[in-house]
Design a protein around this motif. Sequence first.
Motif, PDB file in Angstrom:
ATOM      1  N   GLY A 118      40.267  -1.034  31.586  1.00 56.07           N
ATOM      2  CA  GLY A 118      39.130  -1.367  30.738  1.00 56.07           C
ATOM      3  C   GLY A 118      39.118  -0.634  29.402  1.00 56.07           C
ATOM      4  O   GLY A 118      40.119  -0.078  28.957  1.00 56.07           O
ATOM      5  N   ASN A 119      37.946  -0.615  28.761  1.00 51.90           N
ATOM      6  CA  ASN A 119      37.788  -0.089  27.408  1.00 51.90           C
ATOM      7  C   ASN A 119      37.602   1.422  27.412  1.00 51.90           C
ATOM      8  O   ASN A 119      36.486   1.938  27.333  1.00 51.90           O
ATOM      9  CB  ASN A 119      36.613  -0.755  26.697  1.00 51.90           C
ATOM     10  CG  ASN A 119      36.895  -2.194  26.342  1.00 51.90           C
ATOM     11  OD1 ASN A 119      36.163  -3.083  26.742  1.00 51.90           O
ATOM     12  ND2 ASN A 119      37.964  -2.438  25.606  1.00 51.90           N
ATOM     13  N   PHE A 120      38.703   2.132  27.453  1.00 49.38           N
ATOM     14  CA  PHE A 120      38.657   3.595  27.528  1.00 49.38           C
ATOM     15  C   PHE A 120      38.173   4.238  26.237  1.00 49.38           C
ATOM     16  O   PHE A 120      37.796   5.418  26.224  1.00 49.38           O
ATOM     17  CB  PHE A 120      40.033   4.153  27.904  1.00 49.38           C
ATOM     18  CG  PHE A 120      41.136   3.783  26.949  1.00 49.38           C
ATOM     19  CD1 PHE A 120      41.390   4.536  25.819  1.00 49.38           C
ATOM     20  CD2 PHE A 120      41.932   2.664  27.188  1.00 49.38           C
ATOM     21  CE1 PHE A 120      42.406   4.202  24.940  1.00 49.38           C
ATOM     22  CE2 PHE A 120      42.945   2.312  26.313  1.00 49.38           C
ATOM     23  CZ  PHE A 120      43.188   3.080  25.183  1.00 49.38           C
ATOM     24  N   ALA A 121      38.165   3.520  25.138  1.00 52.26           N
ATOM     25  CA  ALA A 121      37.699   4.096  23.878  1.00 52.26           C
ATOM     26  C   ALA A 121      36.199   4.355  23.919  1.00 52.26           C
ATOM     27  O   ALA A 121      35.712   5.316  23.298  1.00 52.26           O
ATOM     28  CB  ALA A 121      38.039   3.177  22.705  1.00 52.26           C
ATOM     29  N   THR A 122      35.450   3.527  24.642  1.00 54.15           N
ATOM     30  CA  THR A 122      34.003   3.642  24.670  1.00 54.15           C
ATOM     31  C   THR A 122      33.426   3.914  26.053  1.00 54.15           C
ATOM     32  O   THR A 122      32.260   4.297  26.163  1.00 54.15           O
ATOM     33  CB  THR A 122      33.359   2.346  24.130  1.00 54.15           C
ATOM     34  OG1 THR A 122      33.847   1.228  24.890  1.00 54.15           O
ATOM     35  CG2 THR A 122      33.707   2.145  22.662  1.00 54.15           C
ATOM     36  N   CYS A 123      34.207   3.701  27.100  1.00 54.70           N
ATOM     37  CA  CYS A 123      33.713   3.848  28.470  1.00 54.70           C
ATOM     38  C   CYS A 123      34.255   5.122  29.104  1.00 54.70           C
ATOM     39  O   CYS A 123      35.470   5.311  29.200  1.00 54.70           O
ATOM     40  CB  CYS A 123      34.120   2.630  29.298  1.00 54.70           C
ATOM     41  SG  CYS A 123      33.676   2.756  31.042  1.00 54.70           S
ATOM     42  N   VAL A 124      33.370   5.990  29.529  1.00 52.83           N
ATOM     43  CA  VAL A 124      33.772   7.271  30.120  1.00 52.83           C
ATOM     44  C   VAL A 124      34.571   7.051  31.395  1.00 52.83           C
ATOM     45  O   VAL A 124      35.576   7.733  31.649  1.00 52.83           O
ATOM     46  CB  VAL A 124      32.535   8.146  30.402  1.00 52.83           C
ATOM     47  CG1 VAL A 124      32.926   9.406  31.161  1.00 52.83           C
ATOM     48  CG2 VAL A 124      31.820   8.500  29.104  1.00 52.83           C
ATOM     49  N   ILE A 125      34.148   6.105  32.220  1.00 51.77           N
ATOM     50  CA  ILE A 125      34.843   5.845  33.481  1.00 51.77           C
ATOM     51  C   ILE A 125      36.273   5.399  33.211  1.00 51.77           C
ATOM     52  O   ILE A 125      37.220   5.887  33.837  1.00 51.77           O
ATOM     53  CB  ILE A 125      34.078   4.785  34.296  1.00 51.77           C
ATOM     54  CG1 ILE A 125      32.775   5.376  34.830  1.00 51.77           C
ATOM     55  CG2 ILE A 125      34.932   4.256  35.448  1.00 51.77           C
ATOM     56  CD1 ILE A 125      31.885   4.383  35.539  1.00 51.77           C
TER      57      ILE A 125
END
Length: 327
Positions: free
Chosen positions: A131-138
């Motif tokens: 997923g979107n690791f740039a904005t999602c902490v998980i």
Amino acid sequence: MAAAALEPWQCVAPRRRRSAARRPRPQEAVAAPSPEAEPELDCGVVLRRIRETEADLLISDFWSLALETINKCLVKHLEQLTAPVGALSEATGELHLNSSPGESDVAPGSTPGETQVTGTCNWKCVCYGIGNFATCVIARNQLTFLLLFLEKCQIPRSHCWVYDPLFSQLEIAVLNTLGVIVLRENEEGKRRVRGAPTIFYMPHCGTALYNNLLWSNWSVDALSKVVIVGNSFRGLGERLLTRILREHYTYVAKILEGLEEHAFPQTPRYTDTFNDTSVHWFPVQKLTQLSMDTWAFQEEPDYQGCEDLEIIRNTTQDPPATDSNLL
């Protein structure tokens, strides 16, 4: 546990962001901040966040316990990979399966109190769905775990393939800077190991993705070279209705008696990141106990009539790019 820090990075890739087309996973929907609250991102900001995430993960109890769990499986898996050729041939010979010759073997780093995994195996790694690791902490926790795991197992980043249809152009640029290979095509999980021992890192992926992966490697020889870090297969079998599992996720249903599974530890800080995550590998002894009818069935999944499929289908008519066959 001591571990080398991730190398400093420089990024010269484009900074434009592209919106994702896939419905976010529940964890992402909770963790991702609103666009208004998100500062403008560039490679430097994302890489700094990854370094900070790495520092937190390395000092956590979860990291040492999870690494110990993985190491237990890899030690056993390595023993299988390095078994005498005659022993594997004897185990699979009566099945008359189409199989490719494999190569042996690996050299992960050791975990205190555990047998060290040693050898010269050229393990590969494939990562789907972070997923979107740039904005999602998980998602960033999941990516950082992958990077540290590659280092600990001495798998070069150039031997790691990564894909998620959610990736923005910024995230692709960051991954290129990190040295992993970003796949150009949506494989839908249909990647064959082609004789190379391969670890598939697939946290919180849709069931169809695991089912497709199993179908693509549906033989004793291929599955004996596969390790999957992802949703608990036992949990899938317990949560899904038997009819749904057998009709739409046939290969998951058929393999439940042919695998060994070890659950990740659960700690409060990383519960949302790695809940229901297990390490799976496929002992030859268990695989050869499955019936001939099990292996004879090799129909490609189509998921017609399947509700809530949880993956994005590849709608292009073009054949997969050449990088999908590099393993």
